[in-house]
Design an enzyme around this catalytic site. Structure first.
Site: not given
Length: 514
Positions: A411, A430
């Site tokens: 992301h 992440c």
């Protein structure tokens, strides 16, 4: 010993074996190989002239039962020799023409692969093999039977282990790493049984040697005693051995196009036709070594069944990127809600509104979150939190989605300054990407979908929008701490998650026979 006493001892031994042979089925006569003919023809040792195959089968069966605990694959080896009436298959096949001499030669050189020769009983096999090629070394039938059984089973165990190690790696990453979800092919019973059918031993052993340029480069560095920058010789050796083992694992991308994230290097590459067409920095999950200066030797994994990862480490995995969400909504995990969001909200009643975070209870939005006591210990469990799209959204303007059990994705991020840090293990797990729009272009190519992504990411009124990627693109989150680049320059990276130490501890346990 007096000659008559020796003869008496031999007679007692043979009578005992004869009595034991009664346990073998007598209703059907087995056709056995003439082991005496093969052994005497090759060794010219007279003690092999009159060996009895049925007698040897009893010794072989007994030795097999006694030695199971020392074998890596005892059930497979036992089943195989049962099906072959306990004949010394490997010795009969490879003793002629001196073929058996090849195995000790290869086993003794496993140090070149970063593997201790003791793992494969190299010294014992070399000594025992030497006895068979020395016509005076084995002096009695008792010794002949026992040495024959010992060598056969030692060869079977080591031959299988060596073949597996060269082709699949000596360790299974799934068994030593807690955060490992990459598809990795391991040897099976069919591939291992095939080893007993090998005819030309040297050609086979040559054929299974890893030949990848990366592997050969690391081998050379290990043999030459290369020392990495700002790390000592011991750590360099551990890093090289760990990465040689990783290169032996059958978990490498087979796709023409894929995204490769090297967690240890904090980097991402888009690979197309074996070439990097895009590279960028990434931020990965926090590890046990947050500043890259602490000594990770304190994380001694000896005796553990798996490593103990820090809760925010990015896992090793592979999957397929199937879509993106532009202007994403961040569904905040319970752990972050408990440890961070509720604590910040308890200190500042305007925190949630300033961060565009909505609060939910039982799936329904709480219209007036200021009435909530966020200092309560269970607030992060009672309530759920979602951050709306916008400039402050922790996922930035886009997230790249792929199926996995760890809820991990790539992301964007508003915290751009982190990409200037040398140590970028700073996320909750992440992977934050430095150039999200460039990544979108590399995945989607020029076209309507990419133009939509670009437009929506620049919108003043951001709304979450899902866009399917077709065809899907493979993604691999890996952990590599030593490699060579296109100019054959050797690169080393710090073991920020301690995964080299975990791997090394298991290799040491194998060396010690544990």
């Amino acid at each position: 010993m007096h000659k008559s006493n020796r003869s008496k001892t031999t007679l007692i031994f043979l009578l005992a074996i004869a009595s034991l042979s009664i346990i073998l089925p007598a209703c059907k006569k087995k056709v056995r190989s003439d082991i005496s003919k093969v052994l005497f023809s090759e060794t010219r040792n007279k003690v092999f002239k009159d060996l009895n195959a049925d007698t040897f089968a009893v010794i072989m069966k007994r030795t097999l039962e006694q030695g199971k605990s020392k074998m890596t694959n005892p059930k497979l080896i036992t089943s195989f020799y049962e099906s072959k009436d306990y004949e010394p298959i490997l010795i009969l096949q490879h003793l002629p023409k001196g073929q058996l001499k090849n195995i000790p030669e290869y086993l003794s050189k496993t140090g070149e692969h970063g593997l201790d020769p003791r793992i494969f009983s190299a010294e014992q096999i070399s000594t025992l093999t030497g006895k068979f090629y020395d016509k005076k070394a084995i002096k009695t039938k008792e010794e002949a039977y026992q040495d024959l059984a010992d060598l056969e089973l030692m060869l079977a165990n080591s031959f299988i282990n060596y073949s597996n190690a060269m082709q699949f790696g000596i360790l299974s990453p799934r068994k030593i790493y807690a955060n490992y979800y990459t598809k990795t092919k391991r040897p099976d019973s069919i591939s291992m049984i095939r080893i007993f059918a090998v005819k030309d031993l040297k050609n086979y052993l040559d054929s299974i040697q890893p030949k990848m340029p990366q592997y050969l480069a690391l081998q050379k560095a290990l043999s030459e005693g290369v020392v990495g920058p700002q790390i000592d010789k011991e750590e360099t050796s551990r890093i090289l051995k760990a990465n040689l083992e990783r290169l032996r694992w059958k978990n490498k991308p087979s796709e023409k196009k894929y995204v490769l994230v090297n967690i240890a290097d904090f980097s991402l590459d888009v690979i197309d036709n074996n070439k990097s067409v895009l590279t960028m920095k990434v931020c990965v999950g926090e590890g046990r070594n947050k500043d890259l200066t602490a000594d990770l030797k304190e994380y001694d994994e000896t005796g553990l069944s798996k490593d103990r990862p820090f809760s925010r480490e990015t896992p090793q995995l592979n999957s397929m990127i199937h879509s993106v969400q532009v202007n994403p909504v961040w569904n905040i995990p319970e752990s972050i809600a408990t440890n961070e969001i509720t604590k910040d909200a308890a200190k500042d009643r305007f925190y949630l509104s300033n961060k565009n975070i909505d609060v939910y209870k039982d799936g329904k939005i709480v219209e007036d979150p200021e009435t909530i006591d966020f200092s309560a210990a269970d607030a992060g469990k009672i309530y759920t939190f979602k951050q709306r799209p916008g400039d402050d959204n922790s996922l930035g303007k886009i997230k790249f989605l792929f199926q996995n059990d760890e809820s991990v994705y790539l992301h964007d991020t508003p915290a751009k300054a982190a990409f200037n840090l040398p140590m970028r293990a700073v996320s909750h797990g992440c992977v934050r990407v430095e150039k999200p729009l460039d990544l979108a272009l590399a995945l989607f190519g020029e076209g309507t979908k990419y133009q939509t992504i670009k437009k929506e990411m620049q919108s003043d009124k951001p709304e979450a929008k899902d866009i399917v990627l077709s065809p899907q693109v493979a993604v691999y989150l890996t952990y590599i701490t030593a490699w060579t680049d296109g100019q054959n320059v050797l690169h080393f990276r710090k073991d920020v998650y301690g995964l080299d130490i975990v791997l090394d501890s298991y290799l040491q346990r194998l060396s010690a026979g544990k």
